[in-house]
Design a protein around this motif. Structure first.
Motif, PDB file in Angstrom:
ATOM      1  N   HIS A  28       7.276   5.118  -2.951  1.00 47.21           N
ATOM      2  CA  HIS A  28       7.918   3.816  -2.615  1.00 47.21           C
ATOM      3  C   HIS A  28       8.923   3.366  -3.682  1.00 47.21           C
ATOM      4  O   HIS A  28       8.895   2.832  -4.638  1.00 47.21           O
ATOM      5  CB  HIS A  28       6.847   2.453  -2.783  1.00 47.21           C
TER       6      HIS A  28
ATOM      7  N   ILE B  89       1.889  -6.494  -5.214  1.00 47.04           N
ATOM      8  CA  ILE B  89       2.863  -6.099  -4.168  1.00 47.04           C
ATOM      9  C   ILE B  89       3.932  -7.525  -4.395  1.00 47.04           C
ATOM     10  O   ILE B  89       5.352  -7.111  -4.447  1.00 47.04           O
ATOM     11  CB  ILE B  89       2.622  -5.723  -2.921  1.00 47.04           C
TER      12      ILE B  89
ATOM     13  N   ASN C 177       3.015   9.029  -4.804  1.00 42.87           N
ATOM     14  CA  ASN C 177       2.841   7.626  -4.712  1.00 42.87           C
ATOM     15  C   ASN C 177       3.505   7.035  -5.571  1.00 42.87           C
ATOM     16  O   ASN C 177       3.429   5.677  -6.013  1.00 42.87           O
ATOM     17  CB  ASN C 177       1.473   7.088  -4.643  1.00 42.87           C
TER      18      ASN C 177
ATOM     19  N   HIS D 135       3.136  -4.161   4.683  1.00 43.70           N
ATOM     20  CA  HIS D 135       2.723  -3.907   3.302  1.00 43.70           C
ATOM     21  C   HIS D 135       1.787  -5.092   2.992  1.00 43.70           C
ATOM     22  O   HIS D 135       0.709  -4.796   2.146  1.00 43.70           O
ATOM     23  CB  HIS D 135       3.821  -3.625   2.454  1.00 43.70           C
TER      24      HIS D 135
ATOM     25  N   CYS E   1      -2.265   7.670  -8.675  1.00 43.53           N
ATOM     26  CA  CYS E   1      -2.343   6.595  -8.346  1.00 43.53           C
ATOM     27  C   CYS E   1      -3.921   6.230  -8.569  1.00 43.53           C
ATOM     28  O   CYS E   1      -4.293   5.184  -9.056  1.00 43.53           O
ATOM     29  CB  CYS E   1      -2.128   6.269  -6.775  1.00 43.53           C
TER      30      CYS E   1
ATOM     31  N   GLY F 263       3.663  -0.281  -9.102  1.00 41.86           N
ATOM     32  CA  GLY F 263       2.337  -0.956  -9.251  1.00 41.86           C
ATOM     33  C   GLY F 263       1.388  -0.111  -9.501  1.00 41.86           C
ATOM     34  O   GLY F 263       0.784  -0.086 -10.639  1.00 41.86           O
ATOM     35  N   THR F 264       1.137   0.886  -8.850  1.00 41.18           N
ATOM     36  CA  THR F 264      -0.178   1.585  -8.655  1.00 41.18           C
ATOM     37  C   THR F 264      -0.015   3.058  -9.460  1.00 41.18           C
ATOM     38  O   THR F 264      -0.910   3.830  -9.389  1.00 41.18           O
ATOM     39  CB  THR F 264      -0.868   1.829  -7.613  1.00 41.18           C
TER      40      THR F 264
ATOM     41  N   GLN G  89      -8.168   3.242   0.795  1.00 34.07           N
ATOM     42  CA  GLN G  89      -7.589   2.947  -0.723  1.00 34.07           C
ATOM     43  C   GLN G  89      -8.700   2.531  -1.701  1.00 34.07           C
ATOM     44  O   GLN G  89      -9.001   3.102  -2.795  1.00 34.07           O
ATOM     45  CB  GLN G  89      -6.306   2.486  -0.971  1.00 34.07           C
TER      46      GLN G  89
ATOM     47  N   TYR H   8      -7.367  -3.540  -9.732  1.00 31.39           N
ATOM     48  CA  TYR H   8      -6.037  -3.704  -8.991  1.00 31.39           C
ATOM     49  C   TYR H   8      -6.191  -4.267  -7.718  1.00 31.39           C
ATOM     50  O   TYR H   8      -7.188  -4.187  -7.093  1.00 31.39           O
ATOM     51  CB  TYR H   8      -5.540  -2.048  -8.447  1.00 31.39           C
TER      52      TYR H   8
ATOM     53  N   PHE I 150      -0.428  -0.554   5.699  1.00 29.60           N
ATOM     54  CA  PHE I 150      -1.474  -0.837   4.554  1.00 29.60           C
ATOM     55  C   PHE I 150      -2.771  -1.566   5.169  1.00 29.60           C
ATOM     56  O   PHE I 150      -2.894  -2.674   5.295  1.00 29.60           O
ATOM     57  CB  PHE I 150      -1.046  -1.677   3.278  1.00 29.60           C
TER      58      PHE I 150
ATOM     59  N   HIS J 181       4.967  11.047  -0.215  1.00 26.43           N
ATOM     60  CA  HIS J 181       4.615   9.653  -0.251  1.00 26.43           C
ATOM     61  C   HIS J 181       5.129   8.853  -1.440  1.00 26.43           C
ATOM     62  O   HIS J 181       4.655   9.027  -2.764  1.00 26.43           O
ATOM     63  CB  HIS J 181       2.949   9.405  -0.111  1.00 26.43           C
TER      64      HIS J 181
HETATM   65  O1  NIG Z   1       0.481   3.039  -2.167  1.00 24.73           O
HETATM   66  N1  NIG Z   1      -1.432   0.521  -1.146  1.00 24.73           N
HETATM   67  C1  NIG Z   1      -0.383   0.036  -0.938  1.00 24.73           C
HETATM   68  N2  NIG Z   1       0.954   0.350  -1.570  1.00 24.73           N
HETATM   69  C2  NIG Z   1       1.376   1.019  -2.715  1.00 24.73           C
HETATM   70  C3  NIG Z   1       0.949  -0.085  -3.965  1.00 24.73           C
HETATM   71  C4  NIG Z   1       2.217  -0.962  -4.111  1.00 24.73           C
HETATM   72  C5  NIG Z   1       2.148  -1.859  -5.079  1.00 24.73           C
HETATM   73  O2  NIG Z   1       1.170  -2.243  -5.902  1.00 24.73           O
HETATM   74  O3  NIG Z   1       3.182  -2.045  -5.483  1.00 24.73           O
HETATM   75  C6  NIG Z   1       0.109   2.066  -2.861  1.00 24.73           C
HETATM   76  O4  NIG Z   1      -0.312   2.061  -3.807  1.00 24.73           O
END
Ligand code: NIG
Length: 411
Positions: free
Chosen positions: A70, A95, A302, A162, A276, A306-307, A226, A90, A195, A68
């Motif tokens: 991004h 995003i 992850n 997303h 995360c 961001g996270t 989450q 958060y 998501f 996992h």
């Molecule tokens: O897996 N939860 C959604 N997507 C990402 C967070 C992406 C972001 O904040 O840019 C995650 O934590």
């Protein structure tokens, strides 16, 4: 070309035939031939090979399988992280910041950033990784994200669902994701993800996107539970998703559901993302409860801006042991074989029995990941330590001393 790796003090194979949680062996040796593992056994019985590497009593284990991430993005969210550490919660809205930066970036910049992070993964012992689209959110931007990801990652997941882009109508956007956007990215992806969370996509929208992905022959993934309780886990299990990821907020029934999903064959992997959870100051996913109930778990980074801006699987493993109360063996298994199972890459799969519609899915037979056994892809890491226990005993210390990926020494 064959390579004998010998002098292995402790070998973690994840081969059930060798017993225990991790199929551990002492004083072992492994022979790599081409891109696969050709022999595993006692060092004293090892056959000759073209090249011999003595690892001097160190621990050897499968490369991490990070199921996992991004990694197709541009920009930076340091300010958001600082605000969070100062007490801001958060929210999925962050995003949008990365979406704007990603849309504005050139293809070369996106590919270069992915390359940088993929190299970082490799240096930390990760020999296979999945990555997602999801910072483009137009047909053209999701398509180029999928293409760029496919050139580097072992598995690519379509995450058009997303976030609903700023100013767009939610229902029309779901139509687009389940229709033209999915059709455009299909040749480049293996799975579809959504998501499913308050502030992102509700149950009906999630169901719609997942059904469209399944009809197109893709594996299913869900970002679920989450930020709070929600329908993500239930939906993932009901639809036979390959994994549901995050799983921080689970009640007793959801834990049971995840465990029971394995009762009649392949079920849904619960992927925990410890870095995360820490970086968003959320509760840690109940990995201990999941394992005790009989669920199959994976540990992943992850990695995203961001996270969870880390590529360190070793950090996630240490956290899983020190804070989630897994044994080192359970954590290592979840970060190697668990990831391989989540990606459907734990067994060689004949081309004919793989989904035929997604372009990547129709590709050649795959050797298995996550195990050191004959026939598996030759992915392994050597720790500068005598045992995997040091991953938790010496947290934060970079212990990766050598890495082979598909038979080639890369670190
Ligand atoms: O897996 N939860 C959604 N997507 C990402 C967070 C992406 C972001 O904040 O840019 C995650 O934590």
């Amino acid at each position: 070309m064959s390579t004998l790796i010998t002098g292995i003090g402790e070998l973690t194979t994840n081969d059930e035939a060798r017993g225990g949680t991790t199929g551990r062996m002492r004083d072992a040796a492994v022979v790599l031939e081409g891109d696969a593992i050709a022999w595993v056994g006692a060092a004293s019985d090892a056959p000759p090979a073209d090249e011999r590497v003595d690892v001097g009593g160190r621990a050897v284990l499968p490369g991490w399988v990070d199921s996992h991430t991004h990694l197709v993005f541009a920009g930076d969210r340091t300010a958001e992280f600082e605000a969070r550490m100062a007490g801001e919660p958060y929210a999925a809205g962050g995003i949008g910041t990365t979406v704007a930066a990603t849309r504005a970036a050139s293809d070369a910049a996106l590919a270069g950033n992915l390359e940088r992070l993929a190299d970082e993964l490799l240096r930390g012992g990760t020999t296979a990784f999945e990555t997602k689209t999801g910072y483009g959110l137009t047909v053209a931007d999701e398509l180029r994200s999928a293409r760029i990801a496919g050139a580097r990652a072992d598995a690519v997941t379509f995450l058009g669902a997303h976030l609903v882009p700023d100013g767009e109508d939610a229902a029309a956007y779901v139509d687009l994701v389940a229709g033209d956007m999915l059709e455009a990215v299909l040749p480049h992806v293996d799975a579809v993800d959504v998501f499913c969370e308050r502030g992102a996509f509700d149950e009906a929208a999630s169901r719609r996107v997942l059904a469209a992905g399944r009809a197109a022959g893709l594996a299913l993934r869900v970002h679920g539970n989450q930020l709070g309780p929600g329908p993500g886990v239930r939906l993932a299990v009901e639809l036979g998703a390959a994994s549901v990821d995050h799983v921080a907020f689970l009640d007793h029934d959801e834990v049971r559901m995840l465990a029971d999903s394995w009762a009649h064959g392949r079920g849904t992997v619960a992927t925990v993302l410890p870095a995360c959870d820490l970086s968003t100051r959320m509760p840690l996913a109940p990995a201990r409860r999941l394992i005790d109930a009989g669920a199959t778990i994976a540990i992943a980074t992850n990695a995203n801006p961001g996270t969870s801006y880390t590529t360190s699987m070793a950090f996630c493993v240490a956290t899983a042991v020190l804070q989630m109360r897994l044994t080192v063996e359970e954590a290592v298994r979840a970060a190697t074989l668990g990831g391989a199972i989540a990606l459907g890459r734990d067994e060689p799969v004949a081309a004919a029995s793989r989904p035929a519609i997604g372009g990547r899915a129709g590709a050649a037979p795959l050797p298995d990941l996550g195990r050191i056994r004959v026939g598996a892809r030759a992915d392994l890491q050597v720790l500068d330590a005598p045992s995997i226990t040091h991953l938790a005993y010496r947290p934060g210390v970079p212990l990766t001393s050598a890495v082979w990926r598909a038979g080639a020494r890369v670190v």
